[in-house]
Structure formats: structure tokens, C-alpha cells
Design a protein around this motif. Structure first.
Motif, PDB file in Angstrom:
ATOM      1  N   HIS A 125       0.926  -1.139  -0.005  1.00  0.00           N
ATOM      2  CA  HIS A 125       0.074   0.081  -0.110  1.00  0.00           C
ATOM      3  C   HIS A 125       1.017   1.191  -0.141  1.00  0.00           C
ATOM      4  O   HIS A 125       1.724   1.464   0.444  1.00  0.00           O
ATOM      5  CB  HIS A 125      -0.864   0.090   1.113  1.00  0.00           C
ATOM      6  CG  HIS A 125      -2.008  -0.917   0.917  1.00  0.00           C
ATOM      7  ND1 HIS A 125      -3.226  -0.835   0.516  1.00  0.00           N
ATOM      8  CD2 HIS A 125      -2.111  -2.149   1.605  1.00  0.00           C
ATOM      9  CE1 HIS A 125      -3.642  -1.757   0.671  1.00  0.00           C
ATOM     10  NE2 HIS A 125      -3.260  -2.740   1.207  1.00  0.00           N
ATOM     11  N   SER A 126       0.323   2.133  -0.600  1.00  0.00           N
ATOM     12  CA  SER A 126       1.123   3.577  -0.719  1.00  0.00           C
ATOM     13  C   SER A 126       0.715   4.129   0.514  1.00  0.00           C
ATOM     14  O   SER A 126      -0.378   4.267   1.243  1.00  0.00           O
ATOM     15  CB  SER A 126       0.891   4.278  -1.882  1.00  0.00           C
ATOM     16  OG  SER A 126       1.444   5.611  -1.964  1.00  0.00           O
ATOM     17  N   SER A 127       1.532   5.224   0.886  1.00  0.00           N
ATOM     18  CA  SER A 127       1.343   6.117   2.243  1.00  0.00           C
ATOM     19  C   SER A 127       0.700   7.227   1.977  1.00  0.00           C
ATOM     20  O   SER A 127       0.203   8.078   2.708  1.00  0.00           O
ATOM     21  CB  SER A 127       2.535   6.350   2.952  1.00  0.00           C
ATOM     22  OG  SER A 127       3.468   7.182   2.190  1.00  0.00           O
ATOM     23  N   GLN A 128       0.502   7.395   0.650  1.00  0.00           N
ATOM     24  CA  GLN A 128      -0.277   8.716  -0.040  1.00  0.00           C
ATOM     25  C   GLN A 128      -1.442   8.465  -0.645  1.00  0.00           C
ATOM     26  O   GLN A 128      -1.844   7.374  -1.343  1.00  0.00           O
ATOM     27  CB  GLN A 128       0.468   9.542  -0.890  1.00  0.00           C
ATOM     28  CG  GLN A 128       1.703  10.217  -0.072  1.00  0.00           C
ATOM     29  CD  GLN A 128       2.349  11.021  -1.056  1.00  0.00           C
ATOM     30  OE1 GLN A 128       3.065  10.722  -2.194  1.00  0.00           O
ATOM     31  NE2 GLN A 128       2.750  12.652  -0.501  1.00  0.00           N
ATOM     32  N   ALA A 129      -2.550   9.315  -0.505  1.00  0.00           N
ATOM     33  CA  ALA A 129      -3.700   9.064  -1.305  1.00  0.00           C
ATOM     34  C   ALA A 129      -3.631   9.713  -2.823  1.00  0.00           C
ATOM     35  O   ALA A 129      -2.862  10.393  -2.924  1.00  0.00           O
ATOM     36  CB  ALA A 129      -5.016   9.949  -0.607  1.00  0.00           C
TER      37      ALA A 129
END
Length: 259
Positions: A125-129
Motif C-alpha cells: 500500500h502507498s502512504s499517500q492518497a
């Protein structure tokens, strides 16, 4: 000499390496780029499939293509269909358990990603939206992008056009910042032209990010040092020449004798 039944592939090391070529294929098609991105996100998070990419054929038609085990692909496609239906943009869907090899050679179905998939590592998962805003008309998308960048701490990472006048800008940042930017962008897009769709993906998977335009934009580049500026012309100071006396004309030295 070994013989095999027609249509049966022997399990040799070479065919084992090619097993992904005969894995199941899943496709879901929608009428919007932000919707197909959020549909792909739902498919990836519903089962262990791999996103091959998006196929855009014009008139707003977009298709997400996934590969994997038959059961996983069926679950993913069902999740994608349900999501696209909720968005009101579903066009069609398809599951092919064992696509014929010639089909994969001609069509962009992702068998060239075999080596990456065989590593069997789950995407992180990425830490940013991720935020996507779609309009009909280019001026509306430019105005919306400018307004979003000025309203919140987000980064514009790319844009996509899919025909029929549909344009999408893609932004990234913290969830709250992306949500704030999209609110401002929606108002500006409606003021200028036609707002079509908006999507926020809070924790996108790496598979999804790599399939989006300019995904490599986030690779940090090393800063190169500034070159040393040197003057183009260097002026040397003129040196004064000193004339030496003629050694033959100099008197011979006298030797002193001590008594």
C-alpha cells in the motif's frame, strides 16, 4: 520418444516458466477513467490478482485487465462489476479461464509481465492518497488542476485523455489534502465547463500506481552539484624582461691570500 495428447502441455521446466501465460484473464469496462481506476482498486483489494493495465479505446471506454488464478480472477471481476454498477458506469465484463496463446500474442493482455508476476510478491500500500478529477473539455481540467494546487498541499502527477472530450488529472498527497483539493477542483471545473467524475483512493496498491501515467515521477532523483563557473578568458599580466650582463666582459674575481 514421449508423446502427448493434443492440447495437453507437458510440465517441463520451460512450460513451468510459462504457466502465467495460461492463467485466467479478467476484464471490466467502464465509461470513465476515474471510475476504472477505482474499479481496478476494488478488484486488487478483493483478491490476489495482478493488474496488467488499462486499455483505452476512445469515446470514454476504459478497461481494466487483471490476471491470476481462475477463482481469484472471478472474485476480482465480480468486485469490479459491483463497484462500477454503484458508480453507474459499467459497460461490460469478461472472464477467460485459459486464454488461447495467439490471443495473448496479438492483444495487450500482459503475458510480457510474466517474470514480475512469478516473483509472487504482494503489492504494498502507498502512504499517500490518490485523487482523480475528470471533466469534459480541456480548459476545465486545466483550471481545476490550477485551483487544486493552490488550495492544498498536493502534487499534480499526470493527466489522461480517453476520447469524447474526457480529461482526467491525477493528484497525490495526504488524504485530507487530496479531499480538500478535490472539493476546490470540482467547484472550479463546474464553473468553467462540465464535471464528469471524481475519485479518491486512500491507500492505492503499487500495481495500481504503476499502471497510471507518470508513475515513475515519484522516483527521487539525486541532486547533481552545480558546475563550477570559470571565466571564459583569462588575462595574464605582462611580465617585465630583465637584461642580463655579458659574462665575458665581467672582470675576473681576485683571490685574496692570507699571510
Amino acid at each position: 520418444m514421449e508423446s502427448y495428447n493434443p492440447g495437453i502441455i507437458p510440465h517441463t521446466p520451460s512450460t513451468q516458466r510459462n504457466r502465467f501465460r495460461h492463467s485466467s484473464l479478467g476484464l471490466v469496462s467502464t465509461l470513465s477513467f476515474p471510475v476504472i481506476v477505482s474499479t481496478a482498486d476494488a478488484m486488487l483489494k478483493a483478491s490476489g490478482v495482478t493488474l496488467i493495465g488499462f486499455e483505452k479505446i476512445g469515446s470514454g471506454h476504459c478497461t481494466a485487465i487483471v490476471r491470476g488464478a481462475t477463482a481469484e480472477v472471478r472474485i476480482a471481476v465480480q468486485a469490479g462489476v459491483e463497484h462500477a454498477k454503484r458508480e453507474g458506469r459499467l459497460l461490460s465484463s469478461l472472464v477467460i479461464p485459459r486464454p488461447f496463446p495467439n490471443l495473448e500474442v496479438v492483444l495487450p493482455l500482459g503475458s510480457h509481465l510474466l517474470e514480475d508476476v512469478q516473483q509472487q510478491t504482494r503489492s504494498r500500500h502507498s502512504s499517500q492518497a490518490l485523487g482523480l478529477l475528470e471533466t469534459r473539455g480541456f480548459p476545465a481540467i486545466v483550471g481545476a488542476a490550477d485551483a487544486m494546487l493552490k488550495a492544498a498541499n498536493v502534487e499534480l502527477t499526470g493527466y489522461e485523455t480517453i476520447g469524447a472530450g474526457l480529461c482526467t488529472v491525477i493528484i497525490r498527497g495526504r488524504v485530507a489534502e487530496v479531499a480538500m483539493a478535490l472539493q476546490v477542483g470540482m467547484a472550479e471545473a463546474q464553473r468553467i465547463g462540465e464535471l464528469v467524475a471524481v475519485t479518491v483512493i486512500t491507500r492505492p496498491l503499487e500495481d495500481l500506481e504503476q499502471a497510471l501515467p507518470l508513475a515513475s515521477y515519484f522516483i527521487e532523483e539525486e541532486e547533481t552539484p552545480e558546475p563550477l563557473r570559470l571565466p571564459v578568458e583569462v588575462k595574464e599580466t605582462e611580465k617585465e624582461l630583465v637584461e642580463l650582463p655579458d659574462l665575458d666582459k665581467l672582470p675576473a674575481p681576485t683571490k685574496e691570500i692570507d699571510f
